[in-house]
Scaffold this motif. Structure first.
Motif: not given
Lengths: 299, 425
Positions: B177-191
């Motif tokens: 599933t896709a992250p809902a927003t760009v911010d959520a995507w950035i948070a995933d990349m931090d992880k």
């Protein structure tokens, strides 16, 4: 009267085709480009265009992208000429001292010149990969294998204008140094051995022999080399295009900018860039031509 | 002695000058002679791979539908038509147009329209029934001042992220599933970074970065304001654009350091090899993955975060050049390009989806079936990087600004450069 035609007639006849062809295809088309650069022909649409004076030129010199490309070109030219002269002279000196298998080395150094710039550009694009550390590839990989990790760098993709354009000059230096070596080597070979003998008899050290006897005789060659390298650098296109691709701000030089401008059918602006490039080359070549002509009339 | 020296120098100098001038030789455009009136010269940049296979499919349909005419291939190789467009410009300006040529549908055609080099084909839309077969939103995107100048052969989607679920698993992220927003995507990349993935987002040079900028703008501004950017109806200087570009800057900090030196297949390779978690690229990746025999389970894909429900399209289309050779033959070619059989023959091989909305999904591979469903229901927005929203010149300026940003990271400068680019023609 008849006799005079006999003296200059055949010569003129032989020259005529050259004069006509050069007149049209070089000077005529330069005039055409200059004419286009004064108009508002900014699309591929046919039909008459209006004259706008020097507007295209003032626009160009007020544009960050064009000024950036000129500065890039300046740095590239300096790095390329200095690098090529240093390596060319160094190799010529080494070969001139006499090494076993000289002809092999001579060929090895000259061979890069036989490769087309677009082909060497593609390969150098791979060699200059900016990855470092574990992922290093290309030259950086070589450095890390040789335990010279401190030499790894990001080449043209980061850093100042100098590091960027020096990385671009590197392949050009590699390609042309052999040619400059051949020029200097021919120069060394053309110096009569009597001169060296005379200098040695007079007790000159090896350093003094080169400094005061041999190098001064090479100055005409150095000048030719400078002119050839200078105008090559000003026209350099394919190598840079192959390494960095189009629309790369960091490495753009006027020739690439001109190509990009023409691709969007902005003919007037492209012509203006071409004329600026011509002017820059002329600054280099015209004094050289004047110098040569004066030398010849002195002899 | 002196004479000998200067002669050697002269010869070597001449050799040098010859070597230089040899670099300046340019192609003459390679246009054939027009002796046979049956010949239909078709100009494309589809010279190899899936693109060539797609063209071959079109040609075989053309062979059965247009028996009176003969297909003459006039393809010029080179990524995204970089070389082809230059050759085509030469041919067109010297008054020697092909029978029909390939161009990105949309704004990129504007240059040819302004130069009076292509004819209005909206009559053919009615004649072939294409006005019913293509979705209305696509036709709206293609219409310039009430006229349409090309017939699209296919549709690609630009806003797709390709992910490696095995890499994402290291940080306990669900790859399906896709992250809902760009911010959520950035948070995933931090992880992912915390889990040891050094550069979670693989990206390549030039238009790949432009596509990422567009995807972020689309996510942050929404479809209408995003589409307005390319028509200068949305203010480029707005605070929302600044905020989006700041997020783009943040995203760049998660990317590979060699981004200026590699092409999109290399970036995709980083994902496939597990060095990176994601890459954003158009859906021609699907065909590439099939060709490289990457198993379906090894990668997932979803619309770029925040852009679900939007289909950012680009399309290859064919035109009728003004004064082109053999206009009847060209018309037959255009008919084949727009027909259901032609679009099937082309798209099943090229890995794109048909522009027609009446195609059978079961004829297509897995990815295309999903894309066709989205094409039918999503909001259609144009792509600048691939000519649907921007002219060649605008695109050229934007690419230059983005490559400058890759080094300087100066958001204000990028923002003003983008706005300035869209004010040129």
């Amino acid at each position: 009267m008849h006799g005079r035609i006999r003296t200059w007639g055949p010569g003129a006849l032989v020259l005529l085709p050259t004069v006509l062809l050069l007149g049209y295809f070089v000077y005529g088309l330069i005039a055409w480009s200059f004419n286009t650069s004064l108009t508002d022909r900014h699309t591929a649409r046919k039909g008459p265009a209006d004259y706008v004076g020097l507007e295209n030129y003032t626009n160009l010199f007020g544009e960050e992208r064009f000024l950036n490309s000129l500065k890039n070109l300046g740095v590239l030219t300096v790095a390329f000429i200095v690098g090529t002269l240093i390596f060319g002279l160094l190799w010529a000196l080494l070969l001139e001292k006499g090494v076993p298998g000289e002809s092999v080395f001579r060929s090895v150094f000259l061979f890069p010149m036989a490769i087309s710039m677009i082909a060497s550009g593609v390969v150098w694009g791979w060699l200059l990969n900016p990855s470092q550390g574990d992922e290093a590839r290309g030259l950086n990989r070589l450095f890390s294998i040789l335990q010279l990790n401190f030499l790894e760098n990001s080449w043209w993709t980061a850093g100042s204008r100098w590091t960027t354009m020096m990385s671009i000059a590197l392949p050009a230096v590699w390609q042309l140094s052999g040619y400059i070596m051949a020029l200097f080597l021919a120069g060394f070979r053309g110096i009569p051995p009597e001169l060296r003998e005379a200098a040695r008899v007079d007790g000159a050290s090896e350093f003094k022999l080169y400094r005061h006897v041999l190098f001064p005789q090479l100055s005409p060659i150095a000048l030719s080399a400078l002119i050839i390298l200078g105008h090559m650098s000003l026209k350099l296109f394919d190598l840079i295009y192959a390494i960095t691709g189009p629309n790369q701000f960091r490495t753009e030089v006027p020739s690439i900018y001109m190509w990009n401008t023409l691709l969007r059918s902005d003919q007037a602006k492209a012509a203006a860039i071409a004329i600026v490039m011509l002017a820059v080359v002329a600054v280099l070549v015209i004094p050289y031509v004047a110098y040569t002509v004066r030398q010849e009339s002195n002899e | 002695m002196r004479g000998g020296l200067s002669r050697t120098v002269a010869v070597l100098s001449a050799a040098g000058l010859l070597a230089v001038s040899a670099c300046g030789n340019s192609d003459d455009g390679g246009s054939g002679d027009s002796a046979a009136s049956k010949d239909v010269t078709v100009f494309t940049w589809w010279a190899d791979g899936g693109e060539k296979a797609g063209l071959d499919g079109l040609v075989s349909t053309f062979g059965t539908e247009c028996k009176d005419f003969k297909f003459v291939n006039s393809a010029v190789a080179g990524g995204a038509g970089a070389n082809a467009k230059q050759v085509l410009a030469n041919d067109l300006s010297s008054g020697n147009p092909p029978s029909t040529f390939q161009a990105h549908a949309g704004a990129e055609l504007g240059d040819y329209i302004k130069a009076g080099q292509v004819d209005d084909v909206s009559g053919l839309y009615k004649e072939f029934g294409l006005d019913k077969a293509f979705p209305q939103s696509l036709i709206d995107n293609l219409t310039v001042d009430g006229k349409i100048y090309s017939i699209p052969a296919n549709v690609h989607r630009a806003n797709v992220v390709w992910a490696n679920p095995a890499v994402l698993k290291k940080a306990n992220i669900d790859g399906t599933t896709a992250p809902a927003t760009v911010d959520a995507w950035i948070a995933d990349m931090d992880k992912l970074k915390a889990a040891g993935v050094k550069a979670p987002l693989a990206i390549s040079k030039g238009f790949a970065q432009e596509m990422l900028v567009e995807a972020v703008l689309l996510a942050e501004l929404g479809a209408d304001k995003f589409t307005g950017l390319w028509k200068n109806e949305t203010d480029w200087a707005g605070a929302d654009v600044t905020a989006a570009l700041d997020k783009y800057k943040k995203l760049l900090s998660y990317t590979n350091s060699d981004r200026e030196a590699i092409d999109w297949p290399d970036a995709l390779g980083y994902v496939n090899k597990g060095q990176a978690g994601y890459t954003l690229m158009g859906d021609w990746v699907a065909a590439q993955q099939l060709a490289d025999k990457v198993p379906d389970s090894a990668y997932t894909y979803w619309p770029a975060p925040g852009t679900a429900g939007n289909f950012q399209y680009l399309a290859d289309s064919f035109t009728q050049p003004t004064g082109g050779k053999n206009p009847d033959g060209a018309k037959c070619w255009l008919k084949v390009v727009g027909s259901a059989e032609g679009q099937k023959a082309f798209n099943t091989k090229k890995g794109s989806i048909p522009a027609r909305s009446d195609a059978q999904p079961s004829d297509y591979p897995k990815y295309q079936q999903a894309a066709m469903a989205d094409w039918a229901k999503d909001k259609i927005v144009p792509s600048c990087a691939h000519g649907a929203a921007c002219s060649l010149g605008q695109n050229n300026d934007i690419l230059s600004a983005i490559s400058q940003f890759s080094g300087s990271q100066d958001v204000a400068k990028l923002q003003s450069a983008l706005g300035a680019a869209m004010k040129t023609s």
